[in-house]
Design a protein around this motif. Structure first.
Motif, short mmCIF file in Angstrom:
data_model
loop_
_atom_site.label_atom_id
_atom_site.label_comp_id
_atom_site.label_asym_id
_atom_site.label_seq_id
_atom_site.Cartn_x
_atom_site.Cartn_y
_atom_site.Cartn_z
N PRO A 265 75.52 44.39 -19.41
CA PRO A 265 74.84 44.51 -18.11
C PRO A 265 75.47 43.58 -17.07
N VAL A 266 75.84 44.14 -15.93
CA VAL A 266 76.46 43.40 -14.84
C VAL A 266 75.72 43.73 -13.55
N ASP A 267 75.38 42.71 -12.78
CA ASP A 267 74.69 42.89 -11.52
C ASP A 267 75.72 42.95 -10.39
N LEU A 268 75.74 44.07 -9.65
CA LEU A 268 76.69 44.21 -8.55
C LEU A 268 76.42 43.21 -7.42
N ALA A 269 75.17 42.76 -7.29
CA ALA A 269 74.88 41.76 -6.27
C ALA A 269 75.62 40.45 -6.56
N GLU A 270 75.61 40.05 -7.83
CA GLU A 270 76.33 38.83 -8.21
C GLU A 270 77.84 39.02 -8.05
N VAL A 271 78.33 40.20 -8.42
CA VAL A 271 79.76 40.48 -8.29
C VAL A 271 80.18 40.45 -6.83
N ALA A 272 79.40 41.08 -5.95
CA ALA A 272 79.74 41.09 -4.53
C ALA A 272 79.68 39.70 -3.93
N THR A 273 78.70 38.90 -4.34
CA THR A 273 78.58 37.54 -3.81
C THR A 273 79.80 36.69 -4.19
#
Length: 411
Positions: A265-273
């Protein structure tokens, strides 16, 4: 220029298993279709049989419309039961014969109706039993296909070591399973060879470039070196850095194409930040402002590769921008998919030029890369990584200049 907004807080880590398939309640599976086929065939055969029996019975009954006896005029009517209510004592023979004819016809119709009703109830019960039996038998026959599907799903999740190894009679299903196992063996060898090649190429290509960079930096640190040599060293160092970026991009592109990475599971919000944080210094130097809010959007995938998508898109949005422009980065979920959007100001991009942006070593209005903004692999890598995760990237020209990059990934 307004101060850039503070990055959003890191959302909590998800705990669900992204590999668990989500299925609709009603799916037109082969098992259900076989059940409907077998049950429908039984139902049709039963209706035809019932129709034939009904017609034959009706024909047999109506062929005997004539009464086997008649009352003579001198006969007297004597009632023994009330099966024929219209018959009464004192009737003449002709009246009694007419009443008896009508009564027998009504009794034949009642018998046919009763036969039809009982036959329909029997057909309904047998149909329910036939459908249940067909569903059970279809499940038993198709159970090897279920095993093949489960193994194929595990293989799709990057576990190439699994094999079906189906036991049982040497029929078509076992032949299919054996063929699938042979295909997995060949795929496993091919991916192993590719990974070995990528690892060897990574070592063989990075080592001489690292040595060249070290030697150039040592010579550039010598204050007694001539000015011409200093200028040549800087040019060679920039060329060497570009070659290193090219090698890293090619290796990452090969890694994303083979799709043999572990999914979590990977959160795109964290990736974008994280991508925005890594590009903020370059954006501040060019006067580009970051905008947008990143909402939680959890997808199954590889965090490093997904971060590379966001980083490549954000870097391109900053580098191919105008002074005092802006870059808007947002994430969220829409219609059951996770969405990462990166839009920016910049030069006007014709719609017919969009397809050229995805090809390696190509840029807008250029057949080959020829600037110092990169090596021309950023969007190719981003599209390859998105495809490896079962998603896609769409680029659209923005009104007034710039692009809108929209990444959609399955949740």
């Amino acid at each position: 220029m307004a101060a850039p907004p503070a990055p959003p807080a890191t959302p909590p880590k998800p705990t669900w298993d992204p590999r668990a398939p989500v299925r609709p309640l009603l799916r037109p599976t082969i098992r259900i279709r076989l059940t409907l086929l077998y049950g429908g065939m039984f139902l049709i055969a039963g209706i035809l049989l019932l129709t034939i029996i009904y017609l034959l019975t009706a024909q047999a009954l109506h062929s005997g419309d004539g009464m086997p006896f008649k009352l003579l005029p001198e006969s007297k009517v004597q009632l023994t039961d009330n099966a024929c209510p219209a018959l009464s004592p004192g009737m003449s023979a002709d009246e009694a014969n007419s009443v008896l004819q009508t009564c027998f016809s009504q009794q034949r119709e009642v018998a046919l109706d009763d036969l039809l009703r009982r036959s329909l109830f029997a057909l309904l019960g047998l149909s329910i039993i036939a459908f249940a039996f067909g569903y059970a038998m279809a499940g038993r026959v198709l159970s090897p296909l279920g095993r093949i599907t489960r193994i194929a799903r595990q293989v799709a999740g990057s576990d190439l070591s699994r094999r079906i190894e189906l036991d049982g009679p040497d029929d078509e299903l076992k032949e299919l399973a054996d063929t699938f196992d042979e295909m997995l063996d060949r795929l496993g060898r091919a991916f192993t060879a590719q990974q070995r090649f990528v690892a060897n190429a990574s070592h063989e290509l990075r080592t001489p470039l690292a040595i060249n960079r070290t030697l150039l930096e040592v010579h550039l640190s010598d204050p007694a070196a001539p000015t011409e040599l200093q200028q040549l060293g800087k040019t060679l160092l920039a060329t060497n850095e570009r070659s290193e970026q090219l090698v890293e991009g090619l290796l990452l592109l090969a890694r994303s194409d083979n799709q043999t990475f572990e999914r979590k599971p990977v959160d795109l919000a964290e990736v974008a930040t994280r991508a925005v944080d890594q590009t903020r210094a370059e954006a501040d130097a060019k006067g580009v402002e970051f905008r947008g809010e990143c909402a939680e959007a959890v997808v199954p995938g590889n965090g490093v590769l997904l971060e590379r998508i966001a980083l490549n898109l954000v870097q391109n949005a900053v580098r191919y921008n105008v002074p005092d422009g802006w870059v808007e980065v947002s994430s969220g979920t829409e219609a059951g998919v996770a969405v990462l959007t990166v839009s920016n100001t910049g030069p006007v991009v014709p719609a017919y030029e969009i397809d050229n942006l995805w090809e390696p070593f190509r840029r807008l209005r250029q057949d080959r890369t020829g600037s110092d903004k990169g090596v021309g692999l950023g969007l190719s890598i981003a599209r390859s990584v998105a495809r490896a995760h079962g998603g896609r990237i769409i680029a659209e020209p923005r009104e007034g200049g710039g692009l809108v990059m929209r990444v959609t990934l399955p949740v």
